[in-house]
Design a protein around this motif. Structure first.
Motif, PDB file in Angstrom:
ATOM      1  N   UNK A  25     -83.212  68.833  58.947  1.00 18.16           N
ATOM      2  CA  UNK A  25     -81.858  68.587  58.442  1.00 18.16           C
ATOM      3  C   UNK A  25     -81.523  69.662  57.405  1.00 18.16           C
ATOM      4  N   UNK A  26     -80.386  70.315  57.576  1.00 21.59           N
ATOM      5  CA  UNK A  26     -79.947  71.345  56.632  1.00 21.59           C
ATOM      6  C   UNK A  26     -79.784  70.727  55.243  1.00 21.59           C
ATOM      7  N   UNK A  27     -80.111  71.496  54.210  1.00 20.32           N
ATOM      8  CA  UNK A  27     -80.079  70.929  52.859  1.00 20.32           C
ATOM      9  C   UNK A  27     -78.666  70.610  52.373  1.00 20.32           C
ATOM     10  N   UNK A  28     -77.648  71.226  52.993  1.00 18.21           N
ATOM     11  CA  UNK A  28     -76.283  70.882  52.578  1.00 18.21           C
ATOM     12  C   UNK A  28     -75.790  69.594  53.231  1.00 18.21           C
ATOM     13  N   UNK A  29     -76.536  69.097  54.223  1.00 15.22           N
ATOM     14  CA  UNK A  29     -76.151  67.853  54.896  1.00 15.22           C
ATOM     15  C   UNK A  29     -76.325  66.671  53.945  1.00 15.22           C
ATOM     16  N   UNK A  30     -75.433  65.692  54.085  1.00 16.37           N
ATOM     17  CA  UNK A  30     -75.481  64.499  53.244  1.00 16.37           C
ATOM     18  C   UNK A  30     -75.794  63.278  54.106  1.00 16.37           C
ATOM     19  N   UNK A  31     -76.060  62.176  53.443  1.00 21.89           N
ATOM     20  CA  UNK A  31     -76.299  60.916  54.130  1.00 21.89           C
ATOM     21  C   UNK A  31     -75.090  60.578  55.007  1.00 21.89           C
ATOM     22  N   UNK A  32     -73.908  60.881  54.499  1.00 20.68           N
ATOM     23  CA  UNK A  32     -72.669  60.624  55.247  1.00 20.68           C
ATOM     24  C   UNK A  32     -72.649  61.424  56.559  1.00 20.68           C
ATOM     25  N   UNK A  33     -73.102  62.681  56.518  1.00 20.77           N
ATOM     26  CA  UNK A  33     -73.155  63.505  57.734  1.00 20.77           C
ATOM     27  C   UNK A  33     -74.070  62.869  58.780  1.00 20.77           C
ATOM     28  N   UNK A  34     -75.212  62.366  58.335  1.00 22.56           N
ATOM     29  CA  UNK A  34     -76.166  61.725  59.246  1.00 22.56           C
ATOM     30  C   UNK A  34     -75.533  60.458  59.828  1.00 22.56           C
ATOM     31  N   UNK A  36     -72.349  59.849  60.245  1.00 21.84           N
ATOM     32  CA  UNK A  36     -71.305  60.242  61.186  1.00 21.84           C
ATOM     33  C   UNK A  36     -71.903  60.635  62.536  1.00 21.84           C
ATOM     34  N   UNK A  37     -73.085  61.237  62.496  1.00 22.16           N
ATOM     35  CA  UNK A  37     -73.764  61.652  63.721  1.00 22.16           C
ATOM     36  C   UNK A  37     -74.128  60.441  64.581  1.00 22.16           C
ATOM     37  N   UNK A  38     -74.584  59.362  63.929  1.00 21.65           N
ATOM     38  CA  UNK A  38     -75.090  58.199  64.660  1.00 21.65           C
ATOM     39  C   UNK A  38     -74.075  57.071  64.852  1.00 21.65           C
ATOM     40  N   UNK A  39     -72.994  57.064  64.066  1.00 21.66           N
ATOM     41  CA  UNK A  39     -72.006  55.982  64.166  1.00 21.66           C
ATOM     42  C   UNK A  39     -71.478  55.711  65.576  1.00 21.66           C
ATOM     43  N   UNK A  40     -71.222  56.749  66.402  1.00 21.38           N
ATOM     44  CA  UNK A  40     -70.679  56.465  67.732  1.00 21.38           C
ATOM     45  C   UNK A  40     -71.603  55.628  68.628  1.00 21.38           C
ATOM     46  N   UNK A  41     -72.865  55.520  68.271  1.00 21.62           N
ATOM     47  CA  UNK A  41     -73.832  54.880  69.165  1.00 21.62           C
ATOM     48  C   UNK A  41     -74.060  53.407  68.853  1.00 21.62           C
ATOM     49  N   UNK A  42     -73.516  52.927  67.760  1.00 23.09           N
ATOM     50  CA  UNK A  42     -73.683  51.513  67.439  1.00 23.09           C
ATOM     51  C   UNK A  42     -73.754  51.280  65.948  1.00 23.09           C
ATOM     52  N   UNK A  43     -74.281  50.124  65.598  1.00 24.61           N
ATOM     53  CA  UNK A  43     -74.346  49.711  64.199  1.00 24.61           C
ATOM     54  C   UNK A  43     -75.584  50.285  63.533  1.00 24.61           C
ATOM     55  N   UNK A  44     -75.366  51.000  62.451  1.00 21.45           N
ATOM     56  CA  UNK A  44     -76.487  51.553  61.685  1.00 21.45           C
ATOM     57  C   UNK A  44     -77.004  50.477  60.736  1.00 21.45           C
ATOM     58  N   UNK A  45     -78.264  50.080  60.916  1.00 23.72           N
ATOM     59  CA  UNK A  45     -78.849  49.109  59.985  1.00 23.72           C
ATOM     60  C   UNK A  45     -79.237  49.805  58.693  1.00 23.72           C
ATOM     61  N   UNK A  46     -79.733  51.044  58.827  1.00 30.10           N
ATOM     62  CA  UNK A  46     -80.069  51.799  57.620  1.00 30.10           C
ATOM     63  C   UNK A  46     -80.060  53.288  57.909  1.00 30.10           C
ATOM     64  N   UNK A  47     -79.862  54.053  56.863  1.00 32.20           N
ATOM     65  CA  UNK A  47     -79.879  55.512  56.945  1.00 32.20           C
ATOM     66  C   UNK A  47     -80.446  56.011  55.619  1.00 32.20           C
ATOM     67  N   UNK A  48     -81.627  56.638  55.669  1.00 32.46           N
ATOM     68  CA  UNK A  48     -82.257  57.124  54.439  1.00 32.46           C
ATOM     69  C   UNK A  48     -82.490  58.619  54.529  1.00 32.46           C
ATOM     70  N   UNK A  49     -82.188  59.288  53.448  1.00 37.17           N
ATOM     71  CA  UNK A  49     -82.419  60.723  53.330  1.00 37.17           C
ATOM     72  C   UNK A  49     -83.326  60.885  52.110  1.00 37.17           C
ATOM     73  N   UNK A  50     -84.658  60.806  52.302  1.00 42.44           N
ATOM     74  CA  UNK A  50     -85.564  60.840  51.141  1.00 42.44           C
ATOM     75  C   UNK A  50     -85.349  62.082  50.276  1.00 42.44           C
ATOM     76  N   UNK A  51     -85.357  61.856  48.965  1.00 46.38           N
ATOM     77  CA  UNK A  51     -85.090  62.945  48.022  1.00 46.38           C
ATOM     78  C   UNK A  51     -86.353  63.415  47.312  1.00 46.38           C
ATOM     79  N   UNK A  52     -86.318  64.688  46.912  1.00 46.22           N
ATOM     80  CA  UNK A  52     -87.385  65.237  46.074  1.00 46.22           C
ATOM     81  C   UNK A  52     -87.025  64.914  44.629  1.00 46.22           C
ATOM     82  N   UNK A  53     -87.957  65.160  43.720  1.00 48.91           N
ATOM     83  CA  UNK A  53     -87.703  64.847  42.317  1.00 48.91           C
ATOM     84  C   UNK A  53     -86.548  65.646  41.735  1.00 48.91           C
TER      85      UNK A  53
END
Length: 131
Positions: A25-34, A36-53
């Motif tokens: 995943x490109x570093x400029x991508x946000x949780x919202x971008x992810x 948006x990518x998956x929304x057309x396929x159904x209900x997202x139960x969760x979406x996590x973008x683990x962060x560094x310190x």
């Protein structure tokens, strides 16, 4: 001939039916971008973008859809997808996948060759997955 990964609704042993891991995943991508990518396929139960310190994310995301049919549709449709110019790798999450195991896998994946450098330069990479 398929690549053996499809196989209808069957989920390989040890892999989640509804959880998907998104790598490269490109570093400029946000949780919202992810999302948006998956929304057309159904209900997202969760979406996590683990962060560094330092607040930046680690370059991968975990997505969980409601049903295995939605997850399968997303896996098939998003294969080969680019986000911010980077080819994202989308696959089923292993049952035990967490930040630590994924970091090791990702490191091993990029240590396997200089594929990462040529991908960053925008050069095509020959697929070497088939055995």
């Amino acid at each position: 001939g398929g690549d053996g990964a499809g196989g209808g609704d069957k989920v390989a042993k040890g892999f989640s039916a509804t959880k998907i891991v998104v790598r490269n995943v490109a570093f400029e991508a946000t949780k919202r971008d992810i999302q948006k990518l998956f929304n057309p396929f159904g209900t997202l139960k969760s979406c996590r973008l683990p962060k560094k310190f330092d607040g930046n994310h680690r370059g991968f995301a975990f997505v969980e859809l409601s049903t295995k049919r939605e997850a399968l549709a997303a896996l098939e449709a998003l294969r080969g997808t680019h986000l911010y110019g980077r080819h994202v790798i989308i696959e089923r999450a292993a049952e035990g996948d967490d930040v630590a195991t994924l970091r090791e896998k990702t490191a091993a994946h990029f240590d396997a060759g200089s594929a990462g450098a040529s991908a960053a330069a925008g050069e095509p990479i020959a697929k070497r997955r088939k055995q």
